[in-house]
Design a protein around this motif. Structure first.
Motif, PDB file in Angstrom:
ATOM      1  N   GLU A  13       0.992  -1.338  -0.001  1.00  0.00           N
ATOM      2  CA  GLU A  13      -0.049  -0.077   0.153  1.00  0.00           C
ATOM      3  C   GLU A  13       0.969   1.371   0.086  1.00  0.00           C
ATOM      4  OE1 GLU A  13      -3.660   2.188   2.293  1.00  0.00           O
ATOM      5  OE2 GLU A  13      -3.028   0.182   2.939  1.00  0.00           O
ATOM      6  N   ALA A  14       0.491   2.109  -0.959  1.00  0.00           N
ATOM      7  CA  ALA A  14       1.260   3.447  -1.137  1.00  0.00           C
ATOM      8  C   ALA A  14       0.734   4.622  -0.310  1.00  0.00           C
ATOM      9  CB  ALA A  14       1.482   3.765  -2.501  1.00  0.00           C
ATOM     10  N   ALA A  15       1.416   5.657  -0.274  1.00  0.00           N
ATOM     11  CA  ALA A  15       1.003   6.847   0.635  1.00  0.00           C
ATOM     12  C   ALA A  15      -0.447   7.362  -0.034  1.00  0.00           C
ATOM     13  CB  ALA A  15       1.837   8.081   0.587  1.00  0.00           C
ATOM     14  N   ASN A  16      -0.607   6.962  -1.391  1.00  0.00           N
ATOM     15  CA  ASN A  16      -1.814   7.538  -1.907  1.00  0.00           C
ATOM     16  C   ASN A  16      -3.295   6.752  -1.970  1.00  0.00           C
ATOM     17  OD1 ASN A  16      -1.097   5.177  -3.536  1.00  0.00           O
ATOM     18  ND2 ASN A  16      -1.177   6.364  -5.481  1.00  0.00           N
ATOM     19  N   VAL A  69      -5.070  -1.161 -12.678  1.00  0.00           N
ATOM     20  CA  VAL A  69      -4.728  -2.014 -13.799  1.00  0.00           C
ATOM     21  C   VAL A  69      -4.655  -3.659 -12.893  1.00  0.00           C
ATOM     22  CG1 VAL A  69      -3.014  -2.993 -15.286  1.00  0.00           C
ATOM     23  CG2 VAL A  69      -3.685  -0.455 -15.057  1.00  0.00           C
ATOM     24  N   GLY A  70      -5.070  -4.616 -13.464  1.00  0.00           N
ATOM     25  CA  GLY A  70      -4.983  -5.810 -13.132  1.00  0.00           C
ATOM     26  C   GLY A  70      -5.591  -5.957 -11.771  1.00  0.00           C
ATOM     27  N   ALA A  71      -4.734  -6.542 -10.553  1.00  0.00           N
ATOM     28  CA  ALA A  71      -5.122  -6.616  -9.161  1.00  0.00           C
ATOM     29  C   ALA A  71      -4.683  -5.304  -8.579  1.00  0.00           C
ATOM     30  CB  ALA A  71      -4.192  -7.750  -8.753  1.00  0.00           C
ATOM     31  N   THR A  72      -4.284  -4.298  -8.937  1.00  0.00           N
ATOM     32  CA  THR A  72      -3.977  -3.291  -8.192  1.00  0.00           C
ATOM     33  C   THR A  72      -5.480  -2.426  -7.995  1.00  0.00           C
ATOM     34  OG1 THR A  72      -1.761  -2.746  -8.988  1.00  0.00           O
ATOM     35  CG2 THR A  72      -2.903  -0.835  -8.228  1.00  0.00           C
ATOM     36  N   THR A  73      -5.669  -1.851  -6.991  1.00  0.00           N
ATOM     37  CA  THR A  73      -6.821  -1.020  -6.681  1.00  0.00           C
ATOM     38  C   THR A  73      -6.891   0.414  -7.343  1.00  0.00           C
ATOM     39  OG1 THR A  73      -6.000  -0.091  -4.565  1.00  0.00           O
ATOM     40  CG2 THR A  73      -6.954  -2.167  -4.398  1.00  0.00           C
ATOM     41  N   GLY A  74      -8.070   1.012  -7.171  1.00  0.00           N
ATOM     42  CA  GLY A  74      -8.234   2.279  -7.682  1.00  0.00           C
ATOM     43  C   GLY A  74      -8.777   2.342  -9.166  1.00  0.00           C
ATOM     44  N   SER A  75      -8.790   3.440  -9.644  1.00  0.00           N
ATOM     45  CA  SER A  75      -9.218   3.571 -10.961  1.00  0.00           C
ATOM     46  C   SER A  75      -8.147   4.060 -12.041  1.00  0.00           C
ATOM     47  CB  SER A  75     -10.284   4.519 -11.386  1.00  0.00           C
ATOM     48  OG  SER A  75     -11.508   4.413 -10.297  1.00  0.00           O
ATOM     49  N   THR A  76      -7.950   3.558 -13.218  1.00  0.00           N
ATOM     50  CA  THR A  76      -6.998   3.540 -14.231  1.00  0.00           C
ATOM     51  C   THR A  76      -7.007   5.428 -14.713  1.00  0.00           C
ATOM     52  OG1 THR A  76      -7.173   1.538 -15.082  1.00  0.00           O
ATOM     53  CG2 THR A  76      -5.996   3.074 -16.340  1.00  0.00           C
ATOM     54  N   THR A  81       0.541  11.699 -17.644  1.00  0.00           N
ATOM     55  CA  THR A  81       1.063  12.389 -16.394  1.00  0.00           C
ATOM     56  C   THR A  81       0.830  11.617 -15.113  1.00  0.00           C
ATOM     57  OG1 THR A  81       1.417  14.384 -17.616  1.00  0.00           O
ATOM     58  CG2 THR A  81       1.324  14.483 -15.180  1.00  0.00           C
ATOM     59  N   ALA A  82      -0.659  11.406 -14.861  1.00  0.00           N
ATOM     60  CA  ALA A  82      -1.281  10.914 -13.574  1.00  0.00           C
ATOM     61  C   ALA A  82      -0.868   9.455 -13.628  1.00  0.00           C
ATOM     62  CB  ALA A  82      -2.729  10.826 -13.764  1.00  0.00           C
ATOM     63  N   MET A  83      -0.682   8.635 -14.666  1.00  0.00           N
ATOM     64  CA  MET A  83       0.053   7.205 -14.564  1.00  0.00           C
ATOM     65  C   MET A  83       1.512   7.432 -14.092  1.00  0.00           C
ATOM     66  SD  MET A  83      -1.350   5.780 -17.906  1.00  0.00           S
ATOM     67  CE  MET A  83      -3.282   5.560 -18.335  1.00  0.00           C
ATOM     68  N   ALA A  84       2.153   8.623 -14.294  1.00  0.00           N
ATOM     69  CA  ALA A  84       3.426   8.782 -14.132  1.00  0.00           C
ATOM     70  C   ALA A  84       3.626   8.966 -12.620  1.00  0.00           C
ATOM     71  CB  ALA A  84       4.109   9.581 -14.878  1.00  0.00           C
ATOM     72  N   GLU A  85       2.652   9.913 -11.943  1.00  0.00           N
ATOM     73  CA  GLU A  85       2.669  10.103 -10.686  1.00  0.00           C
ATOM     74  C   GLU A  85       2.362   8.813  -9.944  1.00  0.00           C
ATOM     75  OE1 GLU A  85       1.167  14.750 -11.283  1.00  0.00           O
ATOM     76  OE2 GLU A  85      -0.432  13.068 -10.907  1.00  0.00           O
ATOM     77  N   ASP A  86       1.598   8.107 -10.300  1.00  0.00           N
ATOM     78  CA  ASP A  86       1.026   6.562  -9.544  1.00  0.00           C
ATOM     79  C   ASP A  86       2.249   5.760  -9.511  1.00  0.00           C
ATOM     80  OD1 ASP A  86      -1.621   7.406  -8.766  1.00  0.00           O
ATOM     81  OD2 ASP A  86      -2.297   6.893 -10.903  1.00  0.00           O
ATOM     82  N   ALA A  87       2.983   5.668 -10.673  1.00  0.00           N
ATOM     83  CA  ALA A  87       4.125   4.941 -10.712  1.00  0.00           C
ATOM     84  C   ALA A  87       5.287   5.428  -9.737  1.00  0.00           C
ATOM     85  CB  ALA A  87       4.835   5.037 -11.916  1.00  0.00           C
ATOM     86  N   VAL A  88       5.407   6.761  -9.672  1.00  0.00           N
ATOM     87  CA  VAL A  88       6.249   7.077  -8.542  1.00  0.00           C
ATOM     88  C   VAL A  88       5.951   6.882  -7.218  1.00  0.00           C
ATOM     89  CG1 VAL A  88       7.295   9.457  -7.430  1.00  0.00           C
ATOM     90  CG2 VAL A  88       7.231   9.062 -10.135  1.00  0.00           C
ATOM     91  N   GLU A  89       4.588   6.803  -6.943  1.00  0.00           N
ATOM     92  CA  GLU A  89       4.171   6.534  -5.681  1.00  0.00           C
ATOM     93  C   GLU A  89       4.277   4.822  -5.051  1.00  0.00           C
ATOM     94  OE1 GLU A  89       2.343   8.007  -3.132  1.00  0.00           O
ATOM     95  OE2 GLU A  89       1.652   9.963  -4.352  1.00  0.00           O
ATOM     96  N   PHE A  90       4.226   4.092  -6.312  1.00  0.00           N
ATOM     97  CA  PHE A  90       4.582   2.789  -6.152  1.00  0.00           C
ATOM     98  C   PHE A  90       5.849   2.527  -5.810  1.00  0.00           C
ATOM     99  CE2 PHE A  90       6.557  -0.969  -8.260  1.00  0.00           C
ATOM    100  CZ  PHE A  90       5.843  -1.960  -7.308  1.00  0.00           C
TER     101      PHE A  90
END
Length: 281
Positions: A13-16, A69-76, A81-90
């Motif tokens: 689980e990430a900070a987001n 995506v897949g088994a990760t929670t949340g909405s795609t 840019t938002a995908m990149a921000e989520d990748a940084v969170e992970f």
């Protein structure tokens, strides 16, 4: 030693507030990890196990499902840019502060954004089947491509047609990709993910010459690669990208389409290893 076909899927689980599904192969004490960003509609199971095993020789390799995506929670998200921000969170949740990054197709768009948003995080960058944001004539994929890989029900025949130059090669690689793991499969990507990801792809391709100037901000060494017959992201876009980046090398693999890195996994993984070990500049 575990292989990608049997390594267990983990979660963090990430900070987001998102719980990310991921797989980690190789010794966690081996130097700088290589984090991978997946293609359009792909999940953890869509990586070629032979390629991941080869990349993990002498280094840690991490694959993950981004948000929604897949088994990760949340909405795609609907933007790169938002995908990149989520990748940084992970990546941050894993406690990693310096990585090498490999992005494939849509993942290569995300990788460029990660390098721009967090330049201190990325040491070296591998962009497979890649194109720069705002390039001319790249606003969405050709109708035959999106018909093959963008339908509501994923088509194995369409996947083979876009990813490989022949059905024989495609069926061999597809059998390896989808037939190696016996259990512990990832959750399939949803139609909502497909729609959101294609929104991001279309936005990335809106013609905008000014966006090309942003590439000057990626000063890390970059290895750009593609197949010579990729119908999804034409090789000329990879050449354009490499020409605009301040510090890039490029290689085009022969008789190969979008899935060139799976078809030529031995050669490609060797090239990536040489690049990451600073033998290719």
């Amino acid at each position: 030693m575990s292989t990608y076909a049997d390594v267990k899927t983990q979660t963090i689980e990430a900070a987001n507030g998102v719980t990310y599904a991921y797989r980690s192969l190789g010794d966690e004490t081996d130097g700088r990890p290589l984090v991978l960003l997946q293609h359009f509609r792909g999940n953890l199971d869509n990586w070629d196990p032979a390629l991941i095993d080869a990349l993990a020789q002498g280094r840690r390799v991490v694959t993950f499902d981004n948000r929604g995506v897949g088994a990760t929670t949340g909405s795609t998200p609907h933007t790169v840019t938002a995908m990149a921000e989520d990748a940084v969170e992970f990546i941050t949740a894993l406690g990693l502060t310096r990585i090498d990054l490999l992005g494939f197709s849509l993942g290569s768009f995300v990788a460029q954004e990660v390098a721009l948003l967090r330049p201190d995080l990325v040491n070296r960058l591998v962009l497979a089947a890649a194109a720069p944001q705002g390039a001319p004539d790249m606003h969405g994929w050709a109708s035959e491509v999106i018909a093959a890989v963008g339908g509501e029900v994923p088509s194995a025949e369409g996947y083979v047609r876009v990813f490989f130059t022949s059905a024989e090669v495609g069926q061999t690689v597809a059998g390896r990709v989808f037939g190696s793991r016996v259990d512990g499969h990832d959750a399939p990507t949803t139609w909502e993910t497909r729609l959101a990801q294609y929104d991001a792809v279309a936005q990335w391709g809106i013609p905008n010459h000014a966006q090309l100037e942003r590439l000057r901000g990626i000063t890390q060494p970059v290895f750009v690669a593609n197949g010579d017959s990729d119908p999804m992201i034409l090789p000329r876009y990879s050449h354009l990208l490499a020409g605009l980046l301040p510090n890039a090398a490029i290689k085009i693999y022969p008789d190969a389409a979008h899935g060139f890195l799976f078809q030529h996994y031995q050669e490609f993984s060797g090239d990536v290893a040489a690049f990451l070990e600073e033998q290719i500049r």
